[in-house]
Design an enzyme around this catalytic site. Structure first.
Site, short mmCIF file in Angstrom:
data_model
loop_
_atom_site.label_atom_id
_atom_site.label_comp_id
_atom_site.label_asym_id
_atom_site.label_seq_id
_atom_site.Cartn_x
_atom_site.Cartn_y
_atom_site.Cartn_z
N GLU A 327 -16.60 10.97 -30.10
CA GLU A 327 -16.56 10.56 -31.50
C GLU A 327 -15.46 11.33 -32.22
O GLU A 327 -15.47 12.56 -32.22
CB GLU A 327 -17.89 10.82 -32.20
CG GLU A 327 -19.05 9.96 -31.74
CD GLU A 327 -20.28 10.17 -32.59
OE1 GLU A 327 -20.97 9.19 -32.87
OE2 GLU A 327 -20.56 11.32 -32.98
N CYS A 328 -14.52 10.63 -32.85
CA CYS A 328 -13.50 11.21 -33.70
C CYS A 328 -12.74 12.32 -32.95
O CYS A 328 -11.92 12.04 -32.09
CB CYS A 328 -14.09 11.69 -35.01
SG CYS A 328 -12.87 11.86 -36.34
#
Length: 433
Positions: A327-328
């Site tokens: 994530e990210c």
């Protein structure tokens, strides 16, 4: 068993001192001997870490956009079942949220859904009697939650306080505190908000100083009395399955953006969570069957990550046979190259065909609706996943298959996002529910 009471610290805008007042109240009530729980309305990883330091237990996110009302109420009841008081912090202005038809995520809506009153923090720095007019407007806006009282922050002098009090004498809202101006109480910040709690110099002394100021200049008895009852509601299943039975989760200063409610849901479903530190050059544990790389600040540690061969080689070996999701910040580390803010290029894991840059900054933020194009270990293809994006990075090179079709909070389609290669997936999307 009686559930703990709750209140939400809100404000007309960001930057007025919500976090300072929140952690001051959390620590002050903990010093009374109460079991205190912190919470954050909306998507945020940084403020809850300060709550945890102040209250002595992990904070929780109560997101009125991504969590359906029954899920939100059940989560609030769960955390309130173990404490005497929940002191939650709102996000932005109390009516600021998504322009979605079903739910906005605004702090005011969360307060109304939970039945918790709002403690309003107003900035008195450039006004006097008008501070009360601002508070009155917030309290009488259509759909307003119950406003239990107001704390005026950044009061310049005793005379200034008297002028603020004159304004409140004309309306029906009690002034429960007037905190004097002290720039030394401000927490350091960077582009995503406050500097993380574990990076903040002399954090404990800062919290102690804030608590002393809040306790001395606010009516703690009145604030505690104003907290509302918490309705007893059952926990709702999240609809997000654990990605594995034994999940390796990166956790250190570069990978710290992992929601506590996700850990709770995965454990409740029978999964075991095993944390490891890429910055300490640790690989995902070999006996795990899935790996999760949360977001954080890998750009601040990119050189160190690139040099940690045990971590990168272990990650590559893991991804040959078992699922990895980033994530990210975790997504960027799964990519080929990360360019830091000074323009230095750092080779990453090379598991996804994407290159990212902080030297060419571009802010992207907002709630997101994602639908995976293929089944994954944590969600079905086409299932709506709700979450958010918040980053200052540009994609400088990208190819291959997108992970998900994307829409904004209102359901308007935006460009497909993320990547999938074999067992490895990732994107800028932070999953909430």
């Amino acid at each position: 068993m009686a559930l703990g009471r709750g209140l939400i610290v809100g404000a007309p805008a960001s930057g007025v001192g919500k976090t300072m007042v929140t952690i001051g109240l959390q620590r002050a009530f903990a010093d009374w001997g109460l079991a205190v729980q912190g919470a954050k309305c909306g998507p945020d990883y940084i403020d809850p870490a300060f709550h945890a330091a102040a209250a002595g237990r992990p904070s929780i996110n109560l997101d009125g956009f991504a969590m359906a009302p029954a899920m939100l109420r059940g989560l609030a009841a769960h955390v309130a079942s173990t404490v005497q008081l929940v002191v939650a912090e709102g996000a932005m202005g109390l009516y600021d949220g998504a322009r979605a038809q079903d739910r906005s995520g605004a702090s005011a809506d969360v307060a109304r859904l939970l039945g918790w009153p709002m403690l309003l923090v107003v900035d008195a720095r450039a006004a006097a009697q008008t501070v009360a007019a601002v508070a009155h407007g917030c309290a009488t806006f259509p759909g307003a939650p119950a406003i239990a009282g107001v704390i005026a922050n950044r009061v310049a002098s005793p005379r200034h306080r008297q002028m603020v009090e004159d304004g409140f004498a004309r309306i029906g809202l009690p002034l429960l505190g007037a905190i004097s101006t002290d720039d030394g109480l401000a927490m350091p910040s960077r582009h995503l908000g406050l500097v993380q709690a574990d990076e903040t110099d002399a954090l404990e002394s800062r919290i102690s100083a804030i608590t002393e100021r809040v306790a001395a200049q606010c009516d703690l008895d009145a604030v505690f009395a104003a907290a509302g009852a918490t309705a007893d509601r059952p926990m709702q299943p999240p609809g997000i399955r654990p990605p594995g039975q034994r999940i390796a989760i990166a956790r250190d200063a570069a990978f710290s953006f992992f929601y506590p409610h996700m850990a709770h849901w995965w454990r409740a479903a029978g999964a075991e969570l095993h944390f490891f530190s890429p910055l300490a050059d640790e690989a995902p544990p070999a006996d795990c069957d899935a790996c999760w790389l949360p977001g954080g600040y890998p750009e601040l540690h990119a050189g160190r990550i690139a040099a940690n061969r045990r971590f990168l080689d272990g990650l590559r070996a893991f991804g040959q046979t078992r699922p990895i999701h980033g994530e990210c910040g975790g997504y960027m580390v799964l990519g080929r190259v990360l360019e830091d803010g000074e323009g230095m290029m750092h080779a990453m894991a090379g598991l996804l065909p994407v290159e990212t840059s902080f030297a060419r900054r571009r802010m992207t933020l907002g709630y997101r609706r994602a639908r995976l194009r293929q089944d994954s270990r944590f969600a079905r293809a086409g299932q709506e996943l709700l979450g958010h994006e918040f980053h200052y990075v540009s994609i400088t090179a990208s190819e291959g298959e997108a992970l998900a079709d994307m829409a904004d909070a209102e359901g308007q389609a935006i460009a497909p996002a993320g990547h999938r290669v074999g067992h490895v997936t990732g994107g800028f999307f932070h999953l909430i529910a």
